[in-house]
Design an enzyme around this catalytic site. Sequence first.
Site, mmCIF file in Angstrom:
data_model
loop_
_atom_site.group_PDB
_atom_site.id
_atom_site.type_symbol
_atom_site.label_atom_id
_atom_site.label_comp_id
_atom_site.label_asym_id
_atom_site.label_seq_id
_atom_site.Cartn_x
_atom_site.Cartn_y
_atom_site.Cartn_z
ATOM 1 N N TYR A 182 0.866 -1.183 0.000
ATOM 2 C CA TYR A 182 0.000 0.000 0.000
ATOM 3 C C TYR A 182 0.899 1.228 0.000
ATOM 4 C CZ TYR A 182 -4.158 2.725 1.160
ATOM 5 O OH TYR A 182 -5.175 3.644 1.150
ATOM 6 N N LYS A 215 -19.234 -20.896 -12.176
ATOM 7 C CA LYS A 215 -18.280 -20.755 -13.295
ATOM 8 C C LYS A 215 -16.916 -20.324 -12.752
ATOM 9 C CE LYS A 215 -21.233 -21.593 -16.685
ATOM 10 N NZ LYS A 215 -21.127 -22.510 -17.817
ATOM 11 N N ALA A 268 -27.187 -20.694 -27.562
ATOM 12 C CA ALA A 268 -26.461 -21.950 -27.777
ATOM 13 C C ALA A 268 -26.849 -22.598 -29.103
ATOM 14 C CB ALA A 268 -26.742 -22.895 -26.608
ATOM 15 N N ASN A 281 -30.073 -27.574 -19.141
ATOM 16 C CA ASN A 281 -29.727 -27.681 -17.723
ATOM 17 C C ASN A 281 -30.760 -26.949 -16.863
ATOM 18 O OD1 ASN A 281 -27.181 -29.078 -17.778
ATOM 19 N ND2 ASN A 281 -26.358 -27.280 -18.814
ATOM 20 N N ASN A 306 -20.851 -30.242 -22.054
ATOM 21 C CA ASN A 306 -21.096 -29.021 -21.282
ATOM 22 C C ASN A 306 -19.929 -28.072 -21.517
ATOM 23 O OD1 ASN A 306 -20.948 -27.178 -18.897
ATOM 24 N ND2 ASN A 306 -22.721 -28.361 -18.236
ATOM 25 N N ASN A 307 -20.245 -26.788 -21.546
ATOM 26 C CA ASN A 307 -19.182 -25.826 -21.856
ATOM 27 C C ASN A 307 -18.092 -25.742 -20.791
ATOM 28 O OD1 ASN A 307 -20.664 -24.272 -20.002
ATOM 29 N ND2 ASN A 307 -21.731 -23.166 -21.634
HETATM 30 N N1 LIG Z 1 -24.861 -28.205 -21.904
HETATM 31 C C1 LIG Z 1 -24.359 -27.013 -22.044
HETATM 32 O O1 LIG Z 1 -23.145 -26.806 -22.026
HETATM 33 C C2 LIG Z 1 -25.252 -25.849 -22.269
HETATM 34 C C3 LIG Z 1 -26.610 -25.977 -22.204
HETATM 35 N N2 LIG Z 1 -27.402 -24.893 -22.433
HETATM 36 C C4 LIG Z 1 -28.828 -25.069 -22.271
HETATM 37 O O2 LIG Z 1 -29.501 -24.697 -23.446
HETATM 38 C C5 LIG Z 1 -30.737 -24.078 -23.124
HETATM 39 C C6 LIG Z 1 -30.848 -22.750 -23.864
HETATM 40 O O3 LIG Z 1 -29.860 -21.849 -23.421
HETATM 41 P P1 LIG Z 1 -29.591 -20.488 -24.222
HETATM 42 O O4 LIG Z 1 -29.408 -20.775 -25.672
HETATM 43 O O5 LIG Z 1 -28.528 -19.798 -23.483
HETATM 44 O O6 LIG Z 1 -30.988 -19.727 -23.998
HETATM 45 P P2 LIG Z 1 -31.785 -18.705 -24.929
HETATM 46 O O7 LIG Z 1 -32.781 -18.056 -24.050
HETATM 47 O O8 LIG Z 1 -30.847 -17.852 -25.690
HETATM 48 O O9 LIG Z 1 -32.550 -19.643 -25.984
HETATM 49 C C7 LIG Z 1 -33.524 -20.560 -25.592
HETATM 50 C C8 LIG Z 1 -34.110 -21.208 -26.823
HETATM 51 O O10 LIG Z 1 -34.857 -22.345 -26.417
HETATM 52 C C9 LIG Z 1 -36.127 -22.267 -26.990
HETATM 53 N N3 LIG Z 1 -37.121 -22.881 -26.103
HETATM 54 C C10 LIG Z 1 -37.266 -22.697 -24.783
HETATM 55 N N4 LIG Z 1 -38.310 -23.400 -24.334
HETATM 56 C C11 LIG Z 1 -38.835 -24.023 -25.403
HETATM 57 C C12 LIG Z 1 -39.953 -24.875 -25.590
HETATM 58 N N5 LIG Z 1 -40.753 -25.210 -24.580
HETATM 59 N N6 LIG Z 1 -40.186 -25.359 -26.842
HETATM 60 C C13 LIG Z 1 -39.386 -25.004 -27.875
HETATM 61 N N7 LIG Z 1 -38.327 -24.181 -27.762
HETATM 62 C C14 LIG Z 1 -38.070 -23.696 -26.530
HETATM 63 C C15 LIG Z 1 -36.428 -20.795 -27.165
HETATM 64 O O11 LIG Z 1 -37.437 -20.639 -28.159
HETATM 65 P P3 LIG Z 1 -37.977 -19.194 -28.638
HETATM 66 O O12 LIG Z 1 -36.851 -18.618 -29.477
HETATM 67 O O13 LIG Z 1 -39.186 -19.512 -29.444
HETATM 68 O O14 LIG Z 1 -38.236 -18.399 -27.408
HETATM 69 C C16 LIG Z 1 -35.066 -20.282 -27.588
HETATM 70 O O15 LIG Z 1 -34.892 -20.410 -28.975
HETATM 71 C C17 LIG Z 1 -30.781 -23.981 -21.602
HETATM 72 O O16 LIG Z 1 -31.509 -25.072 -21.099
HETATM 73 C C18 LIG Z 1 -29.352 -24.144 -21.180
HETATM 74 O O17 LIG Z 1 -29.196 -24.747 -19.917
HETATM 75 C C19 LIG Z 1 -26.909 -23.662 -22.766
HETATM 76 C C20 LIG Z 1 -25.552 -23.480 -22.826
HETATM 77 C C21 LIG Z 1 -24.625 -24.560 -22.527
HETATM 78 C C1 LIG Z 2 -23.863 -24.948 -18.977
HETATM 79 C C2 LIG Z 2 -24.416 -23.629 -19.221
HETATM 80 O O1 LIG Z 2 -23.671 -22.674 -19.395
HETATM 81 C C3 LIG Z 2 -25.844 -23.450 -19.287
HETATM 82 O O2 LIG Z 2 -26.593 -24.415 -19.180
HETATM 83 O O3 LIG Z 2 -26.274 -22.290 -19.466
HETATM 84 MG MG LIG Z 3 -24.668 -20.786 -19.399
#
Ligand SMILES: NC(=O)C1=CN([C@@H]2O[C@H](COP(=O)(O)OP(=O)(O)OC[C@H]3O[C@@H](n4cnc5c(N)ncnc54)[C@H](OP(=O)(O)O)[C@@H]3O)[C@@H](O)[C@H]2O)C=CC1
Ligand SMILES: CC(=O)C(=O)O
Ligand SMILES: [Mg+2]
EC number: 1.1.1.40
Length: 414
Positions: free
Chosen positions: A47, A102, A206, A294, A325-326
Amino acid sequence: MSDDSRPDADADLNAAALAYHETPRPGKTGVEITKPAATQRDLSLAYTPGVAEPVRRIHADAQAAYRYTNRGNLVAVITDGTAVLGLGNVGALAGKPVMEGKAVLFKRFADIDVFDIEVDAETPEAFIETVVRIAPTFGGINLEDLAAPHCFDVEQALIERLDIPVFHDDQHGTAIIIAAGLLNALELQGKALADARIVVLGAGAAGIASIKLLIELGADPQRILTVDRRGVIHSGRDDLNRHKAEIAVETDRRSLEDAFQDADVFIGLSGPDLVTRAMLAAMAPRPIVFALSNPVPEIRPEVAFEVRDDLIMATGRSDYPNQVNNVLGFPFIFRGALDVRASRINNAMCIAAVHALKDLTREPVPASVLEAYGLDALTRGPDYIIPKPLDPRLRDTVSAAVAKAAIASGVARA
Ligand SMILES: NC(=O)C1=CN([C@@H]2O[C@H](COP(=O)(O)OP(=O)(O)OC[C@H]3O[C@@H](n4cnc5c(N)ncnc54)[C@H](OP(=O)(O)O)[C@@H]3O)[C@@H](O)[C@H]2O)C=CC1
Ligand SMILES: CC(=O)C(=O)O
Ligand SMILES: [Mg+2]
């Protein structure tokens, strides 16, 4: 809703998770001091007056911050809470356990320090301004759980305005792991990416990023059917934002059920329990099912394997085989980028990560990994298409591949 929703399946785990987060002290991270601070002399260095000298050096040359502060190994994990896991727009504060999570993964797997930052932002512009204003603190920015479509413009604006890596993990981190796992799974199922009929449920952060990366790696855009809440994204729809319009195809299929007919691959990036047994049954022989939502996947593995035994299955969770998973990406991608002080994380670095992850499954698995997962053996096959997050080789292999790609593509500065 799936015909196999099992709402209580995680009840015990959820109770244990609350205790884990609460005790012995709330939360999952803290701050530690890295220099001696025991004597009057130590305080004179840490400091005032000593601290003024590094201030003068950094004032004269901003790069000196990498020498005299923690900037070079400090990443911000920042959210606006609009798409926290698959839980939706729960707000900035409720997203904090995920951001702390994270931080744990960054530290545990790549020895990168993290401040988790939860921003109450009324608009994407307010969020962007906040990140730009705090960026001097950090060597990199990991955007987390921002919803589509604003996540695309936010990331692009920050990349343009900042000279440190900005990476929306849910887009590119997820896409990289999906690509690595899918290339291995396709090979094991005797299928080629270019011929595969792919269904993606979820056209958000995603989903869109994963489709773009798979196309770049050789998937046929005409064979990818993307589905959102309103059904198949086809070129006749007039309700599409420009990101969805880019991936729309000419097709007469309209529903998720239609899309599943004869599909080789399903990638779920949407929400819980959206896939039914009948949909899985309608897929082509030897299908691949990545139910990545998730915390609850689009369909649970135990249900999927009741329907058919010729599939390769992955989820985003730690408690099933094949965790796509990321977590397998962001710690090592940032490690590689920070090690060479990259100004950005570009496509070449992402593709290098895909190949490093994919190829690692061909190498013998260390005993420490078998022990951590309670396994006797693990070799490339239907239950091992992607490395395990606790594999200590990831840090060297993936980070080195990313760093080399940064150097080769001209974005490294050290
Ligand atoms: N395993 C991994 O490493 C990861 C997993 N994920 C998972 O992916 C999912 C989406 O995340 P993310 O892309 O960040 O979120 P966003 O909010 O950017 O996108 C969500 C998408 O899912 C669609 N959706 C949600 N509910 C429904 C439904 N009931 N029927 C049809 N489509 C649906 C939405 O449709 P609409 O456009 O019509 O609203 C939208 O296009 C989450 O569950 C997340 O946990 C995400 C990142 C990493
Ligand atoms: C794993 C992750 O980043 C998500 O589900 O949003
Ligand atoms: Mg995430």
